[in-house]
Design a protein around this motif. Sequence first.
Motif, PDB file in Angstrom:
ATOM      1  N   GLY A   1      -6.794   7.635 -13.460  1.00 52.12           N
ATOM      2  CA  GLY A   1      -5.894   7.406 -12.345  1.00 52.12           C
ATOM      3  C   GLY A   1      -4.900   8.539 -12.164  1.00 52.12           C
ATOM      4  O   GLY A   1      -4.640   8.982 -11.036  1.00 52.12           O
TER       5      GLY A   1
ATOM      6  N   TYR B   1      -4.776  11.135  -8.942  1.00 54.28           N
ATOM      7  CA  TYR B   1      -3.525  11.336  -8.200  1.00 54.28           C
ATOM      8  C   TYR B   1      -3.140  12.819  -8.193  1.00 54.28           C
ATOM      9  O   TYR B   1      -2.836  13.394  -7.139  1.00 54.28           O
ATOM     10  CB  TYR B   1      -2.399  10.510  -8.816  1.00 54.28           C
TER      11      TYR B   1
ATOM     12  N   ARG C   1      -2.924  15.383  -4.874  1.00 52.34           N
ATOM     13  CA  ARG C   1      -1.660  16.012  -4.501  1.00 52.34           C
ATOM     14  C   ARG C   1      -1.733  17.536  -4.653  1.00 52.34           C
ATOM     15  O   ARG C   1      -1.129  18.282  -3.879  1.00 52.34           O
ATOM     16  CB  ARG C   1      -0.507  15.479  -5.355  1.00 52.34           C
TER      17      ARG C   1
ATOM     18  N   ALA D   1       2.213   6.983 -10.234  1.00 56.01           N
ATOM     19  CA  ALA D   1       0.759   6.806 -10.241  1.00 56.01           C
ATOM     20  C   ALA D   1       0.320   6.000 -11.463  1.00 56.01           C
ATOM     21  O   ALA D   1      -0.585   5.148 -11.364  1.00 56.01           O
ATOM     22  CB  ALA D   1       0.072   8.169 -10.222  1.00 56.01           C
TER      23      ALA D   1
ATOM     24  N   ALA E   1      -4.009   4.328  -7.317  1.00 57.93           N
ATOM     25  CA  ALA E   1      -3.256   5.564  -7.488  1.00 57.93           C
ATOM     26  C   ALA E   1      -3.756   6.650  -6.541  1.00 57.93           C
ATOM     27  O   ALA E   1      -2.963   7.410  -5.962  1.00 57.93           O
ATOM     28  CB  ALA E   1      -3.353   6.034  -8.934  1.00 57.93           C
ATOM     29  N   ALA E   2      -5.084   6.724  -6.364  1.00 58.10           N
ATOM     30  CA  ALA E   2      -5.665   7.745  -5.485  1.00 58.10           C
ATOM     31  C   ALA E   2      -5.297   7.506  -4.031  1.00 58.10           C
ATOM     32  O   ALA E   2      -4.953   8.449  -3.292  1.00 58.10           O
ATOM     33  CB  ALA E   2      -7.182   7.771  -5.660  1.00 58.10           C
TER      34      ALA E   2
ATOM     35  N   TRP F   1      -2.666   5.964  -2.885  1.00 61.92           N
ATOM     36  CA  TRP F   1      -1.246   6.262  -2.684  1.00 61.92           C
ATOM     37  C   TRP F   1      -1.022   7.766  -2.556  1.00 61.92           C
ATOM     38  O   TRP F   1      -0.135   8.212  -1.824  1.00 61.92           O
ATOM     39  CB  TRP F   1      -0.423   5.689  -3.836  1.00 61.92           C
ATOM     40  N   ALA F   2      -1.837   8.551  -3.249  1.00 64.33           N
ATOM     41  CA  ALA F   2      -1.725  10.013  -3.155  1.00 64.33           C
ATOM     42  C   ALA F   2      -2.246  10.548  -1.835  1.00 64.33           C
ATOM     43  O   ALA F   2      -2.011  11.717  -1.499  1.00 64.33           O
ATOM     44  CB  ALA F   2      -2.497  10.669  -4.305  1.00 64.33           C
TER      45      ALA F   2
ATOM     46  N   ALA G   1       1.813  11.249   2.410  1.00 63.22           N
ATOM     47  CA  ALA G   1       1.845  11.492   0.968  1.00 63.22           C
ATOM     48  C   ALA G   1       2.447  12.841   0.599  1.00 63.22           C
ATOM     49  O   ALA G   1       2.846  13.046  -0.547  1.00 63.22           O
ATOM     50  CB  ALA G   1       0.440  11.388   0.383  1.00 63.22           C
TER      51      ALA G   1
ATOM     52  N   GLU H   1       5.532  12.841  -1.376  1.00 59.74           N
ATOM     53  CA  GLU H   1       5.465  12.660  -2.823  1.00 59.74           C
ATOM     54  C   GLU H   1       5.550  13.990  -3.562  1.00 59.74           C
ATOM     55  O   GLU H   1       5.805  14.012  -4.775  1.00 59.74           O
ATOM     56  CB  GLU H   1       4.174  11.932  -3.188  1.00 59.74           C
TER      57      GLU H   1
ATOM     58  N   THR I   1       9.295   9.233  -4.827  1.00 59.44           N
ATOM     59  CA  THR I   1       8.447   9.085  -6.020  1.00 59.44           C
ATOM     60  C   THR I   1       9.212   8.427  -7.160  1.00 59.44           C
ATOM     61  O   THR I   1       8.661   7.586  -7.872  1.00 59.44           O
ATOM     62  CB  THR I   1       7.902  10.447  -6.480  1.00 59.44           C
TER      63      THR I   1
END
Length: 386
Positions: free
Chosen positions: A34, A38, A42, A127, A147-148, A150-151, A156, A159, A166
């Motif tokens: 995870g 992430y 990013r 994450a 987690a992916a 959300w990235a 994003a 972040e 974050t």
Amino acid sequence: MTAERQQQPAAVAAPTRPGRVRRLRDAARYALPGLAAYALIRLVGVVVLAVWADRVGVSPGQSLAKADGVWYLAIAQHGYDGYEKTQSNMAFFPLYPGLTAALDRISPLSTRDAGLIVAWLAGLAAAWGLFAIGAYLHDRRSGVLLAALWAAVPHAVVESMAYSETLFTALAAWTLYALLRGHWITAGLLCLFAGLTRPTASSLIPVVGLAALVAIIRRRDGWRPWVAALLAPAGWLGYLAWVGSEVGRPDGWFHIQSAGWGSTFDFGVYTVSRGREALAQTAPPQLFVVSLVALLALMFFVLSVLDRQPWQLLIYSGLLLVTTLGTAGYYQSKARFLLPAFPLLLPAAVALARAGWARATTVLVAVVAFSTYFGGYLLLIWPWSP
């Protein structure tokens, strides 16, 4: 409950020091996919932004610290302004600029770089928290995909900026995880720090308080729920009290928000009005995407209810939706304000996990491609705060 959920390493430390180290190492190894997903997503976003910025003659670092980042870094360097300006910087909560200032003083980094490092480390912590919740409630694959996703949401890129989203998301995620596992003192302390990070801790504090009240009524876990209930609002109330004393009126922070920043609660009248304008007229892409994100957030909340998500997550997400969409002002930032509402992504993460890695990867690649482009647009083309 799946076998994987039963067997996953606990993210909460064991009583002895060797046990703590071993449990933390095992939990980190378990969460590694995870965290890697992430970080990779990013990294792609930041690298593309850097290349794009170089081609248009803009500093990538400066882009990552624009708008609210300028305010946070100024607080880290010079402190609060003592309500000497119409737009007082006391509207910004202190934990993120405080951590930035601390790292700035003990390292050779510039204030801007220190702010970015704090935000990036907090992003990894967030994450990890998202992964922990997804894996605990469903399975490891769902945690990785949560987690992916959300990235890779449209906003994003925030972040990776010198912003506090974050840090707040990390504290909120681990607070909720601690609540789900019944670790009251941890939940209370983390919620206290969340209350020093962003005003939207007002969506997290009631969750801890209600969970503690339920435990107290049922006479569970002894004195610990009482302590959690006392700790949870302490940071948020403490900062509001300090601002009130500086301004000379009990509602000082709310006065700054209203008089200086034009932000008031109007039960969504402003949001609906601006959303209709954005969808009915030729609006900039940012405003259209904000409108789309708001609609999708409401849809995912309904799906979360239908999926019988734990009530702690539902109340947290619901209150974030109410405070974000119900507040007037800064329509262009509504989607960014919803970044901490990560439980809304759980239905999508679980659906992708059940669809298999091939389908999940196909969807993720498309989502990441759009998020990467849109992040560059927000920082290099859109002139205001994302």
